[in-house]
Structures are given as structure tokens and as C-alpha cells.
Design a protein around this motif. Structure first.
Motif, PDB file in Angstrom:
ATOM      1  N   LEU A  13      -9.325   3.381 -10.729  1.00 38.56           N
ATOM      2  CA  LEU A  13      -9.434   4.831 -10.895  1.00 38.56           C
ATOM      3  C   LEU A  13     -10.903   5.267 -10.877  1.00 38.56           C
ATOM      4  CD1 LEU A  13      -6.705   5.793 -13.526  1.00 38.56           C
ATOM      5  CD2 LEU A  13      -6.570   5.764 -11.034  1.00 38.56           C
ATOM      6  N   GLU A  14     -11.767   4.428 -11.437  1.00 33.72           N
ATOM      7  CA  GLU A  14     -13.207   4.708 -11.373  1.00 33.72           C
ATOM      8  C   GLU A  14     -13.704   4.657  -9.932  1.00 33.72           C
ATOM      9  OE1 GLU A  14     -17.364   3.099 -13.405  1.00 33.72           O
ATOM     10  OE2 GLU A  14     -15.422   2.304 -14.031  1.00 33.72           O
ATOM     11  N   LEU A  15     -13.218   3.685  -9.156  1.00 33.01           N
ATOM     12  CA  LEU A  15     -13.587   3.591  -7.746  1.00 33.01           C
ATOM     13  C   LEU A  15     -13.100   4.812  -6.974  1.00 33.01           C
ATOM     14  CD1 LEU A  15     -14.749   1.969  -5.369  1.00 33.01           C
ATOM     15  CD2 LEU A  15     -12.512   0.847  -5.154  1.00 33.01           C
ATOM     16  N   TYR A  16     -11.888   5.285  -7.292  1.00 32.22           N
ATOM     17  CA  TYR A  16     -11.371   6.493  -6.630  1.00 32.22           C
ATOM     18  C   TYR A  16     -12.278   7.690  -6.916  1.00 32.22           C
ATOM     19  CZ  TYR A  16      -8.276  10.319  -5.340  1.00 32.22           C
ATOM     20  OH  TYR A  16      -7.758  11.447  -4.765  1.00 32.22           O
ATOM     21  N   ARG A  17     -12.707   7.848  -8.168  1.00 25.80           N
ATOM     22  CA  ARG A  17     -13.604   8.959  -8.509  1.00 25.80           C
ATOM     23  C   ARG A  17     -14.929   8.835  -7.771  1.00 25.80           C
ATOM     24  NH1 ARG A  17     -11.677   7.751 -13.692  1.00 25.80           N
ATOM     25  NH2 ARG A  17     -13.608   6.691 -14.234  1.00 25.80           N
ATOM     26  N   PHE A  18     -15.445   7.611  -7.644  1.00 22.09           N
ATOM     27  CA  PHE A  18     -16.717   7.387  -6.962  1.00 22.09           C
ATOM     28  C   PHE A  18     -16.613   7.737  -5.480  1.00 22.09           C
ATOM     29  CE2 PHE A  18     -19.576   4.527  -4.621  1.00 22.09           C
ATOM     30  CZ  PHE A  18     -20.791   4.887  -5.173  1.00 22.09           C
ATOM     31  N   ARG A  19     -15.511   7.352  -4.853  1.00 21.61           N
ATOM     32  CA  ARG A  19     -15.352   7.589  -3.418  1.00 21.61           C
ATOM     33  C   ARG A  19     -15.012   9.036  -3.087  1.00 21.61           C
ATOM     34  NH1 ARG A  19     -11.669   2.356  -1.526  1.00 21.61           N
ATOM     35  NH2 ARG A  19     -13.396   0.875  -1.252  1.00 21.61           N
TER      36      ARG A  19
END
Length: 213
Positions: A84-90
Motif C-alpha cells: 500500500l505504501e508502494l501504491y501511494r509512492f507510485r
């Protein structure tokens, strides 16, 4: 003559015996979702730890409470939190509660069809522009949106209290009182004692821990 021993990769020994000390509650209120969980980690007849937080903050508007063997539960929680953190970053935005719930459900459903399933059950709660929402998930990949949720052996003893006392637009004080009634019932009727309970709430102001509710 040499003897060759072959090991299956990514297929650790797993137990289908549920963790009897896992007790998790979730309640949807007027503008919040309240969660509570015990803090005990046990194996067989031994208590290994009594201060484990079993409620994970996935975002500033989403909480996930886990239930199951501690290794699977923590690994799966870490995996979901990082993705979910990666989704926010991308994407420079966060998933809604509904989208987050179905993403987690898909991961559980995919894992159960592999050689490395996660023996973990989930309560996911959050508040976004659509209001408060609570989702019940199990290790088989089943999912349901609910107003009250319970994971663990507490299901057998406290769902009747939830059904009787829950109503729409519950105040925070009523939600806390309802979960406290469930905890009192468990302490009275359940064979195994548990040490402590943590309360966390998510509302329009974000996620926070309730000290001595």
C-alpha cells in the motif's frame, strides 16, 4: 550409494490449529470504526508474549487487525503495508477502504491457491469520503462488509451481544461500552485468560490509540 534428500521450496511446516488467544473486535459507529484486540502471543500451553499489538495502521485512514499464527500474520501484515505504501509512492494517492479490502482479499485468495497460503484472518476498517466501513475476511479469501466483526473464539460467545446492542449511528462511548461488554463476557466464559486489550479508532481525523478507554 549417496542418498539424495529433496525439500520442497517455499513450503514451510504449517499448523491448521487456530491460535486460541487471538480475540479481535470491530464496530462501525456514526463516523468512526473502533477496533480492539488482545495482546497475547501463545503456542501450545505457553504464553510467549503479552504485549503484541495485533492492529496494524495501513494508512492514515485504514486499520487492519489480524488473527492467526503469529509468523503468517506479521509477514502478511508487513507485505500488505509495504504494498500500500508502494501504491501511494507510485500514484500519489491512497486506496479507498473498499479498494484496500478487495486488494487484501485478492492476496489471500491467490495465496490459498499456492504452496504457501497465509493462515491469517482479517478485520479491515477505515473512514474515507464514503464514510466508515468494516470488512471481515478469512484465510480462504472470503470477504463481507459488516457493521460488527469478531475474529477468533470470541465469535462463539459474543456475536449475540453485538447483534443485540449494535445500532446505527452509535456514539464512540456506546461503541467502547459494547466491546467492553464482549471482553467481560469472554473473561467470564472463556477457558483461557488474556492479559490486556488494545483499542484503536479511525475517523476523519486519522488513526489513534485509545488509552484506558
Amino acid at each position: 550409494r549417496d542418498i539424495v534428500v529433496r525439500f520442497r521450496k517455499n513450503e514451510p511446516e504449517r499448523s491448521n490449529v487456530p491460535n486460541m488467544t487471538d480475540i479481535t473486535f470491530g464496530v462501525v459507529g456514526k463516523d468512526y470504526v473502533l477496533m480492539a484486540s488482545d495482546t497475547t502471543i501463545a503456542r501450545s500451553i505457553f504464553k510467549m508474549k503479552n504485549n503484541q499489538n495485533k492492529i496494524r495502521t495501513l494508512d492514515n485512514h485504514i486499520l487492519m487487525a489480524w488473527n492467526g499464527p503469529v509468523a503468517d500474520s506479521i509477514n502478511f501484515s508487513d507485505y500488505i503495508e509495504r504494498n500500500l505504501e508502494l501504491y501511494r509512492f507510485r500514484n500519489h494517492s491512497s486506496l479507498s477502504v473498499h479498494a484496500g479490502a478487495y486488494y487484501i482479499r485478492n492476496e489471500l485468495a491467490t495465496a490459498i491457491r499456492s504452496r504457501s497460503p497465509y493462515q491469517v484472518n482479517i478485520l479491515l476498517g477505515g473512514v474515507d469520503k464514503n464514510g466508515p466501513a468494516l470488512y471481515f475476511m478469512d484465510y480462504l479469501g472470503s470477504i463481507m462488509k459488516v457493521n460488527t466483526g469478531i475474529q477468533g473464539y470470541a465469535q462463539h460467545m459474543t456475536y449475540s451481544l453485538m447483534d443485540k446492542q449494535w445500532h446505527e449511528d452509535m456514539s464512540l462511548e456506546e461503541g467502547i461500552a459494547l466491546i467492553k461488554d464482549c471482553i467481560a463476557e469472554m473473561k467470564k466464559r472463556f477457558l483461557i485468560s488474556f492479559d490486556d486489550t488494545t483499542f484503536q479508532i479511525v475517523d476523519k481525523d486519522g488513526v489513534r490509540v485509545l488509552d484506558n478507554p
